[in-house]
Write a protein that holds these residues in place. Structure first.
Motif, PDB file in Angstrom:
ATOM      1  N   ARG A 117     -10.514 -26.487  -6.667  1.00  0.00           N
ATOM      2  CA  ARG A 117     -10.636 -25.533  -5.557  1.00  0.00           C
ATOM      3  C   ARG A 117      -9.285 -24.884  -5.265  1.00  0.00           C
ATOM      4  N   SER A 118      -8.218 -25.667  -5.360  1.00  0.00           N
ATOM      5  CA  SER A 118      -6.882 -25.105  -5.151  1.00  0.00           C
ATOM      6  C   SER A 118      -6.540 -24.077  -6.225  1.00  0.00           C
ATOM      7  N   ARG A 119      -6.981 -24.325  -7.453  1.00  0.00           N
ATOM      8  CA  ARG A 119      -6.697 -23.375  -8.533  1.00  0.00           C
ATOM      9  C   ARG A 119      -7.445 -22.065  -8.311  1.00  0.00           C
ATOM     10  N   ILE A 120      -8.605 -22.114  -7.669  1.00  0.00           N
ATOM     11  CA  ILE A 120      -9.306 -20.878  -7.334  1.00  0.00           C
ATOM     12  C   ILE A 120      -8.465 -20.040  -6.381  1.00  0.00           C
ATOM     13  N   GLU A 121      -7.912 -20.688  -5.362  1.00  0.00           N
ATOM     14  CA  GLU A 121      -7.082 -19.959  -4.406  1.00  0.00           C
ATOM     15  C   GLU A 121      -5.833 -19.397  -5.071  1.00  0.00           C
ATOM     16  N   GLN A 122      -5.244 -20.166  -5.984  1.00  0.00           N
ATOM     17  CA  GLN A 122      -4.073 -19.663  -6.703  1.00  0.00           C
ATOM     18  C   GLN A 122      -4.439 -18.455  -7.558  1.00  0.00           C
ATOM     19  N   ALA A 123      -5.583 -18.542  -8.252  1.00  0.00           N
ATOM     20  CA  ALA A 123      -6.005 -17.430  -9.102  1.00  0.00           C
ATOM     21  C   ALA A 123      -6.347 -16.204  -8.268  1.00  0.00           C
ATOM     22  N   ARG A 124      -6.937 -16.415  -7.078  1.00  0.00           N
ATOM     23  CA  ARG A 124      -7.253 -15.275  -6.213  1.00  0.00           C
ATOM     24  C   ARG A 124      -5.967 -14.603  -5.728  1.00  0.00           C
ATOM     25  N   ALA A 125      -4.955 -15.402  -5.374  1.00  0.00           N
ATOM     26  CA  ALA A 125      -3.677 -14.825  -4.950  1.00  0.00           C
ATOM     27  C   ALA A 125      -3.003 -14.079  -6.098  1.00  0.00           C
ATOM     28  N   ALA A 126      -3.102 -14.632  -7.308  1.00  0.00           N
ATOM     29  CA  ALA A 126      -2.509 -13.956  -8.464  1.00  0.00           C
ATOM     30  C   ALA A 126      -3.204 -12.632  -8.736  1.00  0.00           C
ATOM     31  N   ARG A 127      -4.502 -12.568  -8.499  1.00  0.00           N
ATOM     32  CA  ARG A 127      -5.225 -11.314  -8.710  1.00  0.00           C
ATOM     33  C   ARG A 127      -4.788 -10.268  -7.685  1.00  0.00           C
ATOM     34  N   VAL A 128      -4.602 -10.681  -6.438  1.00  0.00           N
ATOM     35  CA  VAL A 128      -4.120  -9.741  -5.422  1.00  0.00           C
ATOM     36  C   VAL A 128      -2.741  -9.202  -5.799  1.00  0.00           C
ATOM     37  N   ALA A 129      -1.872 -10.093  -6.277  1.00  0.00           N
ATOM     38  CA  ALA A 129      -0.531  -9.652  -6.679  1.00  0.00           C
ATOM     39  C   ALA A 129      -0.596  -8.703  -7.869  1.00  0.00           C
ATOM     40  N   ALA A 130      -1.503  -8.980  -8.824  1.00  0.00           N
ATOM     41  CA  ALA A 130      -1.628  -8.097  -9.981  1.00  0.00           C
ATOM     42  C   ALA A 130      -2.178  -6.740  -9.575  1.00  0.00           C
ATOM     43  N   GLY A 131      -3.109  -6.714  -8.620  1.00  0.00           N
ATOM     44  CA  GLY A 131      -3.623  -5.435  -8.157  1.00  0.00           C
ATOM     45  C   GLY A 131      -2.593  -4.635  -7.392  1.00  0.00           C
ATOM     46  N   ALA A 132      -1.689  -5.318  -6.705  1.00  0.00           N
ATOM     47  CA  ALA A 132      -0.655  -4.617  -5.948  1.00  0.00           C
ATOM     48  C   ALA A 132       0.295  -3.849  -6.854  1.00  0.00           C
ATOM     49  N   ALA A 133       0.420  -4.286  -8.121  1.00  0.00           N
ATOM     50  CA  ALA A 133       1.323  -3.588  -9.039  1.00  0.00           C
ATOM     51  C   ALA A 133       0.832  -2.181  -9.366  1.00  0.00           C
ATOM     52  N   LEU A 134      -0.451  -1.904  -9.142  1.00  0.00           N
ATOM     53  CA  LEU A 134      -0.989  -0.574  -9.414  1.00  0.00           C
ATOM     54  C   LEU A 134      -0.803   0.386  -8.244  1.00  0.00           C
ATOM     55  N   LEU A 135      -0.371  -0.118  -7.096  1.00  0.00           N
ATOM     56  CA  LEU A 135      -0.260   0.692  -5.891  1.00  0.00           C
ATOM     57  C   LEU A 135       1.207   0.968  -5.557  1.00  0.00           C
ATOM     58  N   PRO A 136       1.456   2.014  -4.795  1.00  0.00           N
ATOM     59  CA  PRO A 136       2.849   2.263  -4.366  1.00  0.00           C
ATOM     60  C   PRO A 136       3.311   1.170  -3.411  1.00  0.00           C
ATOM     61  N   SER A 137       4.601   0.976  -3.392  1.00  0.00           N
ATOM     62  CA  SER A 137       5.192   0.025  -2.448  1.00  0.00           C
ATOM     63  C   SER A 137       5.945   0.812  -1.382  1.00  0.00           C
ATOM     64  N   LEU A 138       5.953   0.297  -0.168  1.00  0.00           N
ATOM     65  CA  LEU A 138       6.612   0.964   0.950  1.00  0.00           C
ATOM     66  C   LEU A 138       7.376  -0.072   1.742  1.00  0.00           C
ATOM     67  N   ASP A 139       8.679   0.150   1.908  1.00  0.00           N
ATOM     68  CA  ASP A 139       9.543  -0.758   2.648  1.00  0.00           C
ATOM     69  C   ASP A 139      10.177  -0.003   3.813  1.00  0.00           C
ATOM     70  N   ALA A 140      10.333  -0.696   4.923  1.00  0.00           N
ATOM     71  CA  ALA A 140      10.981  -0.109   6.101  1.00  0.00           C
ATOM     72  C   ALA A 140      12.289  -0.839   6.367  1.00  0.00           C
ATOM     73  N   SER A 141      13.258  -0.114   6.898  1.00  0.00           N
ATOM     74  CA  SER A 141      14.549  -0.717   7.232  1.00  0.00           C
ATOM     75  C   SER A 141      15.054  -0.099   8.535  1.00  0.00           C
ATOM     76  N   ALA A 142      15.813  -0.878   9.272  1.00  0.00           N
ATOM     77  CA  ALA A 142      16.403  -0.389  10.526  1.00  0.00           C
ATOM     78  C   ALA A 142      17.706  -1.141  10.771  1.00  0.00           C
ATOM     79  N   SER A 143      18.661  -0.465  11.375  1.00  0.00           N
ATOM     80  CA  SER A 143      19.947  -1.099  11.657  1.00  0.00           C
ATOM     81  C   SER A 143      20.561  -0.473  12.896  1.00  0.00           C
ATOM     82  N   LEU A 144      21.402  -1.250  13.569  1.00  0.00           N
ATOM     83  CA  LEU A 144      22.120  -0.795  14.773  1.00  0.00           C
ATOM     84  C   LEU A 144      23.508  -1.405  14.746  1.00  0.00           C
ATOM     85  N   SER A 145      24.527  -0.577  14.962  1.00  0.00           N
ATOM     86  CA  SER A 145      25.900  -1.088  14.958  1.00  0.00           C
ATOM     87  C   SER A 145      26.724  -0.352  16.008  1.00  0.00           C
TER      88      SER A 145
END
Length: 468
Positions: free
Chosen positions: A70-98
């Motif tokens: 059952r744990s391996r199913i969850e690992q495989a499901r997470a790996a599939r989500v990560a593999a699908g994310a590689a086909l999509l754009p990534s977006l990162d936000a940043s902020a700073s104050l000095s």
């Protein structure tokens, strides 16, 4: 960019060769279609023994093998989500104050405090020109399907192991009853022989033989009882039930029954193999390995990436503010693999070798599945055909022993004749119990060989690429 598209058009990745695993057109062994036919998935509940069904459910609930699957199913499901994310754009936000003091003084000669604020969004997207990321998603999907099938296989395996242990305990207890009755009978013969020796009608050697036979029977009965205790403790470990509770559940006398229900077996082996989670999982491994080959080959071709950013910045010093907002689209970056010392080619060759290994294991799993079903069918048919003979042998030897015992009690038969009749009767009784257990084990083996009621329709996802 035009050159990259031309190169990508040339990167038509060849698929690995199809995998074939021929199976026989029909079973060579007889099929158990006599009697009532039951659903394979509900077979335990239809055996007329509620305790067996309870033990199977309890063992599946506490099994570390099932939990690990059952744990391996969850690992495989997470790996599939990560593999699908590689086909999509990534977006990162940043902020700073000095905050800090400026090196330049103001007109009044004061050194102002400068407050700097920044915020931005950074986007990146790799265009999957050669299909490497898509192949990675396909591989992850196949592994998820295979992990789900292996979970079902673990549950079937635990159920079969528990049933065999339960049937072993029941057979052991029946044998314990047989050996106990045999020991009581021999003890009574020894008592009569001792009285006869004291009266001068029996030789001391004959009396010694009777006492030795009784002692041997007591030892056999004690050993059989110990084996039953070991079987009980093994069942406790499998089911996770408390030993006092299990003893209480086993306390009522068990009546030996013929197998209450038998399941049907499809005439065509290919239909049966479709119900085997291990064969299905092996096919998913082939499909995943095929996708891995595509992913490794795609790494040898150009990669195109696009990035962009939006930035907001502000400066405040001495009561005045300055806004510095920016945005960019690009760069459109093209990466051309020129020389890597053969690393990418070696990775592609390794992926191809893993595909060949997965194909070989798939063919082996198909052959093993056919063998297991055939062997279970043969054993089931053989044990069924021998049951009547085993019972007839017990009935005949019982009548012979009863007659010999009557002759012995009237002085018309020797103790050796009586012991010989008793020995053959005991062997026949043990054979009958052993044969019944063998038939039960054959039914469990056939249940396991047919996949335990699992079907690919229970899989959580539809395969994006079927295994050949």
């Amino acid at each position: 960019m035009a050159g990259a598209l031309v190169l990508a058009g040339c990167a038509a990745l060849p698929a690995p060769p199809a995998v074939s695993a021929p199976v026989p057109p029909q079973w060579q062994a007889a099929l158990p279609h006599q009697g009532s036919l039951s659903d394979l998935g509900q077979w335990w509940q239809l055996q007329g023994d509620p305790l067996l069904a309870e033990l199977v459910a309890a063992a599946q609930a506490v099994s570390p093998t099932v939990a690990s699957s059952r744990s391996r199913i969850e690992q495989a499901r997470a790996a599939r989500v990560a593999a699908g994310a590689a086909l999509l754009p990534s977006l990162d936000a940043s902020a700073s104050l000095s905050r800090g003091r400026s090196q330049q003084a103001s007109a009044e000669g004061l050194v102002p405090v400068v407050t700097t604020t920044q915020a931005g969004l950074q986007a990146a997207w790799e265009l999957d020109l050669a299909g490497g990321n898509r192949a990675g998603l396909d591989a992850a999907t196949q592994r998820l399907l295979g992990a789900d099938a292996r979970w079902h296989e673990a549950r079937v395996s635990v159920a079969a192991e528990t049933a065999n242990q339960y049937y072993s305990l029941r057979a052991c207890r029946e044998l314990a009853g047989v050996t106990r009755l045999d020991a009581d009978s021999r003890q009574e013969t020894a008592r009569i022989s001792s009285l006869s020796r004291e009266a001068g009608f029996t030789a001391p050697a004959t009396d010694a033989l009777a006492r030795a036979s009784a002692a041997e029977a007591r030892g056999r009965s004690t050993r059989q009882a110990a084996l039953c205790e070991l079987d009980l403790k093994a069942l406790v470990a499998l089911s996770g039930l408390a030993e006092p509770d299990l003893r209480q559940k086993l306390a009522p006398a068990q009546v030996q029954q013929a197998q209450a229900a038998m399941f049907s077996v499809a005439l065509i082996p290919a239909e049966v193999l479709a119900q085997r989670p291990d064969v299905f999982s092996a096919g998913r491994d082939v499909a995943a390995a095929s996708a891995d080959v595509g992913s490794a080959q795609a790494a040898r071709y150009p990669a195109l990436g696009l990035s962009g950013a939006i930035g907001l910045a502000g400066l405040r010093a001495g009561g005045s503010s300055v806004t510095l907002d920016t945005w960019t689209i690009g760069p459109l970056a093209l990466s051309l693999p020129l020389f890597d010392g053969g690393r990418r080619a070696a990775n592609a060759d390794a992926a191809q070798a893993r595909y060949a290994e997965a194909a070989a294991l798939y063919r082996a799993s198909v052959r093993q599945a056919v063998r297991e079903v055939e062997e279970a069918l043969v054993t089931l048919q053989s044990t069924g055909a021998r049951q009547a003979d085993a019972q007839a042998a017990v009935d005949g030897y019982t009548a012979a022993f009863t007659g010999t015992e009557a002759l012995y009690n009237n002085g018309l038969a020797s103790l050796l004749q009586l012991e010989d009749a008793r020995r053959t009767l005991l062997a026949a009784q043990i054979n009958r119990v052993t044969l019944a257990q063998e038939r039960q084990a054959a039914g469990v083996a056939l249940y396991r060989a047919l996949g335990g009621g699992w079907t690919p329709a229970l899989a959580p996802l539809q395969a994006t690429a079927d295994a050949p």
